[in-house]
Every structure is written in structure tokens, then in C-alpha cells.
Design a protein around this motif. Structure first.
Motif, PDB file in Angstrom:
ATOM      1  N   GLY A  21      62.601 -18.227  14.221  1.00 22.27           N
ATOM      2  CA  GLY A  21      61.873 -17.766  15.405  1.00 22.27           C
ATOM      3  C   GLY A  21      60.407 -18.109  15.291  1.00 22.27           C
ATOM      4  N   GLY A  22      59.754 -18.229  16.432  1.00 24.85           N
ATOM      5  CA  GLY A  22      58.366 -18.648  16.427  1.00 24.85           C
ATOM      6  C   GLY A  22      57.452 -17.800  17.290  1.00 24.85           C
ATOM      7  N   GLY A  23      57.832 -16.540  17.530  1.00 26.55           N
ATOM      8  CA  GLY A  23      57.048 -15.670  18.403  1.00 26.55           C
ATOM      9  C   GLY A  23      56.227 -14.630  17.658  1.00 26.55           C
ATOM     10  N   LYS A  24      55.754 -13.632  18.408  1.00 27.34           N
ATOM     11  CA  LYS A  24      54.863 -12.611  17.854  1.00 27.34           C
ATOM     12  C   LYS A  24      55.515 -11.785  16.757  1.00 27.34           C
ATOM     13  CE  LYS A  24      51.896 -12.121  21.841  1.00 27.34           C
ATOM     14  NZ  LYS A  24      51.268 -11.253  22.810  1.00 27.34           N
ATOM     15  N   ILE A  25      56.761 -11.380  16.959  1.00 28.86           N
ATOM     16  CA  ILE A  25      57.423 -10.566  15.932  1.00 28.86           C
ATOM     17  C   ILE A  25      57.678 -11.406  14.689  1.00 28.86           C
ATOM     18  CG2 ILE A  25      59.468  -9.206  15.354  1.00 28.86           C
ATOM     19  CD1 ILE A  25      59.548  -8.334  18.304  1.00 28.86           C
ATOM     20  N   ALA A  26      58.060 -12.657  14.867  1.00 24.14           N
ATOM     21  CA  ALA A  26      58.232 -13.555  13.713  1.00 24.14           C
ATOM     22  C   ALA A  26      56.923 -13.639  12.942  1.00 24.14           C
ATOM     23  CB  ALA A  26      58.676 -14.941  14.178  1.00 24.14           C
ATOM     24  N   TYR A  27      55.819 -13.755  13.654  1.00 28.52           N
ATOM     25  CA  TYR A  27      54.503 -13.818  12.991  1.00 28.52           C
ATOM     26  C   TYR A  27      54.234 -12.555  12.168  1.00 28.52           C
ATOM     27  CZ  TYR A  27      49.514 -13.649  12.195  1.00 28.52           C
ATOM     28  OH  TYR A  27      48.291 -13.512  11.591  1.00 28.52           O
ATOM     29  N   ARG A  28      54.513 -11.398  12.729  1.00 29.87           N
ATOM     30  CA  ARG A  28      54.282 -10.144  11.984  1.00 29.87           C
ATOM     31  C   ARG A  28      55.134 -10.099  10.719  1.00 29.87           C
ATOM     32  NH1 ARG A  28      54.745  -7.143  17.035  1.00 29.87           N
ATOM     33  NH2 ARG A  28      56.549  -6.098  16.136  1.00 29.87           N
ATOM     34  N   LYS A  29      56.372 -10.522  10.819  1.00 25.41           N
ATOM     35  CA  LYS A  29      57.247 -10.551   9.636  1.00 25.41           C
ATOM     36  C   LYS A  29      56.703 -11.541   8.597  1.00 25.41           C
ATOM     37  CE  LYS A  29      60.511  -7.878  11.437  1.00 25.41           C
ATOM     38  NZ  LYS A  29      61.087  -6.674  10.868  1.00 25.41           N
ATOM     39  N   ILE A  30      56.281 -12.708   9.055  1.00 26.35           N
ATOM     40  CA  ILE A  30      55.739 -13.730   8.151  1.00 26.35           C
ATOM     41  C   ILE A  30      54.517 -13.193   7.420  1.00 26.35           C
ATOM     42  CG2 ILE A  30      54.553 -15.969   8.103  1.00 26.35           C
ATOM     43  CD1 ILE A  30      56.414 -16.731  10.532  1.00 26.35           C
ATOM     44  N   LYS A  31      53.600 -12.573   8.151  1.00 25.67           N
ATOM     45  CA  LYS A  31      52.385 -12.037   7.530  1.00 25.67           C
ATOM     46  C   LYS A  31      52.724 -11.009   6.456  1.00 25.67           C
ATOM     47  CE  LYS A  31      48.535 -12.258   8.075  1.00 25.67           C
ATOM     48  NZ  LYS A  31      47.638 -12.875   7.114  1.00 25.67           N
ATOM     49  N   THR A  32      53.646 -10.126   6.741  1.00 28.63           N
ATOM     50  CA  THR A  32      54.051  -9.124   5.750  1.00 28.63           C
ATOM     51  C   THR A  32      54.629  -9.798   4.514  1.00 28.63           C
ATOM     52  OG1 THR A  32      54.478  -7.460   7.460  1.00 28.63           O
ATOM     53  CG2 THR A  32      55.547  -7.126   5.322  1.00 28.63           C
ATOM     54  N   LEU A  33      55.506 -10.762   4.709  1.00 34.06           N
ATOM     55  CA  LEU A  33      56.128 -11.461   3.584  1.00 34.06           C
ATOM     56  C   LEU A  33      55.099 -12.243   2.770  1.00 34.06           C
ATOM     57  CD1 LEU A  33      59.276 -12.651   5.520  1.00 34.06           C
ATOM     58  CD2 LEU A  33      59.268 -10.979   3.647  1.00 34.06           C
ATOM     59  N   LEU A  34      54.143 -12.873   3.439  1.00 31.47           N
ATOM     60  CA  LEU A  34      53.087 -13.610   2.728  1.00 31.47           C
ATOM     61  C   LEU A  34      52.237 -12.682   1.876  1.00 31.47           C
ATOM     62  CD1 LEU A  34      51.842 -16.196   5.383  1.00 31.47           C
ATOM     63  CD2 LEU A  34      53.057 -16.682   3.235  1.00 31.47           C
ATOM     64  N   ASP A  35      52.023 -11.458   2.350  1.00 31.57           N
ATOM     65  CA  ASP A  35      51.239 -10.481   1.574  1.00 31.57           C
ATOM     66  C   ASP A  35      51.866 -10.196   0.217  1.00 31.57           C
ATOM     67  OD1 ASP A  35      49.332 -10.232   3.567  1.00 31.57           O
ATOM     68  OD2 ASP A  35      50.132  -8.347   4.357  1.00 31.57           O
ATOM     69  N   TYR A  36      53.157 -10.485   0.081  1.00 34.60           N
ATOM     70  CA  TYR A  36      53.872 -10.226  -1.164  1.00 34.60           C
ATOM     71  C   TYR A  36      54.256 -11.512  -1.892  1.00 34.60           C
ATOM     72  CZ  TYR A  36      53.855  -5.386   0.160  1.00 34.60           C
ATOM     73  OH  TYR A  36      53.439  -4.113   0.493  1.00 34.60           O
ATOM     74  N   GLY A  37      53.674 -12.635  -1.477  1.00 32.25           N
ATOM     75  CA  GLY A  37      53.828 -13.881  -2.218  1.00 32.25           C
ATOM     76  C   GLY A  37      55.074 -14.696  -1.942  1.00 32.25           C
ATOM     77  N   ALA A  38      55.767 -14.425  -0.848  1.00 34.49           N
ATOM     78  CA  ALA A  38      56.989 -15.160  -0.533  1.00 34.49           C
ATOM     79  C   ALA A  38      56.691 -16.608  -0.161  1.00 34.49           C
ATOM     80  CB  ALA A  38      57.723 -14.482   0.621  1.00 34.49           C
ATOM     81  N   GLU A  39      57.658 -17.476  -0.425  1.00 35.08           N
ATOM     82  CA  GLU A  39      57.608 -18.860   0.047  1.00 35.08           C
ATOM     83  C   GLU A  39      58.464 -18.913   1.301  1.00 35.08           C
ATOM     84  OE1 GLU A  39      58.740 -21.451  -3.150  1.00 35.08           O
ATOM     85  OE2 GLU A  39      56.937 -20.949  -4.292  1.00 35.08           O
ATOM     86  N   ILE A  40      57.831 -19.255   2.423  1.00 35.08           N
ATOM     87  CA  ILE A  40      58.478 -19.086   3.717  1.00 35.08           C
ATOM     88  C   ILE A  40      58.645 -20.412   4.436  1.00 35.08           C
ATOM     89  CG2 ILE A  40      58.269 -17.992   5.991  1.00 35.08           C
ATOM     90  CD1 ILE A  40      56.545 -15.841   4.558  1.00 35.08           C
TER      91      ILE A  40
END
Length: 152
Positions: A21-40
Motif C-alpha cells: 500500500g502507498g497511502g497515509k496509513i501505510a506511511y504511519r505503519k512504515i514510520k513506526t517500523l523504521l523507528d525500530y530499525g526494520a528493513e522495509i
């Protein structure tokens, strides 16, 4: 009867995570995951939220511009179905769950096996809040109350 979710904290640093997905909710999930060092990796036919493109431009995530394919879930630690297509998100859940892959689905409270919590991080701690019936607004309200309480 609703599902019961076991609360657990996971190390997702350098874990291979897919966001569909490429919308606003996807962005919020991505930001949270990046805060914990995930490779996305993000797979979507179109980037709707410009901030996702910025993360790609900053080399923080990978993007593949195309429709989701069943094989995309292979070798993933977690998959997030963050499209506005309920049937596709359900399919992603069913595929992932059949392979014991963690799957978060933004369009339902039942077709998922992993839920995101509302998180408050302090200097040396974090508090994660979730509601049994999956009411994210209530969890956010509780997060705000806890944040105020801890800052007093």
C-alpha cells in the motif's frame, strides 16, 4: 468469540518487512517500523502519500511499483496489508498466516494475526497499549492519558 492477542515486544531491527500500500496509513505503519530499525519494502501500484516517496529518496525504504503478487510474502518476518482493498488485505493475511508469517491488516479486526499498539516512549522505557476489541481510537486516548501521567 473474538481473538485474544498475546502482548509481546519483538526485535525487528534488520528484519525483512513488507508493506503493501502507498497511502497515509501505510506511511504511519512504515514510520513506526523504521523507528525500530526494520528493513522495509513497499509494494504498491502507486504512491499516494508523498512522504513515502521521500523515505525512498532518503534510501530508508525500498519501493516496488506494481500490484501485489502472492510470492511477495516469501521470506518476510512481517507483512502489513495497508491497502484500501479489503479483499486484497484479507488475501495477504490468509497467505501469510498459512506460512506462519506475522500479518497486520488495516481494514479489519479479524483477518490478522499481529496488531500494532499505541506506543509511548520515554527515556528508558516504553508503554504499548492495545484494546481487546481493537479500538485504535481508545488505545490512543489511553496513550495520551499515560503520557500526561508519566510527565507529571
Amino acid at each position: 468469540m473474538s481473538k485474544k492477542y498475546f502482548p509481546i515486544l519483538l526485535d525487528i531491527e534488520k528484519k525483512n518487512i513488507l508493506v503493501v500500500g502507498g497511502g497515509k496509513i501505510a506511511y504511519r505503519k512504515i514510520k513506526t517500523l523504521l523507528d525500530y530499525g526494520a528493513e522495509i519494502e513497499v509494494i504498491t501500484p502507486k504512491i499516494v502519500e508523498d512522504k513515502i516517496q521521500l523515505l525512498f529518496d532518503e534510501k530508508k525504504i525500498d519501493i516496488t511499483l506494481r500490484d501485489f503478487e502472492d510470492s511477495d510474502i516469501e521470506n518476510r518476518f512481517l507483512v502489513v496489508g495497508a491497502t484500501n482493498n479489503k479483499e486484497l488485505n484479507k488475501k495477504i493475511y490468509e497467505l501469510g498466516d498459512s506460512k506462519n508469517i506475522l500479518v497486520n491488516n488495516i481494514t479489519t479486526k479479524k483477518d490478522l494475526n499481529a496488531r500494532f499498539c499505541a506506543i509511548h516512549r520515554g527515556e528508558n522505557f516504553q508503554v504499548a497499549i492495545s484494546t481487546d476489541e481493537g479500538d485504535p481510537k481508545r488505545a490512543l486516548e489511553l496513550k495520551k492519558q499515560i503520557k500526561v501521567s508519566l510527565e507529571e
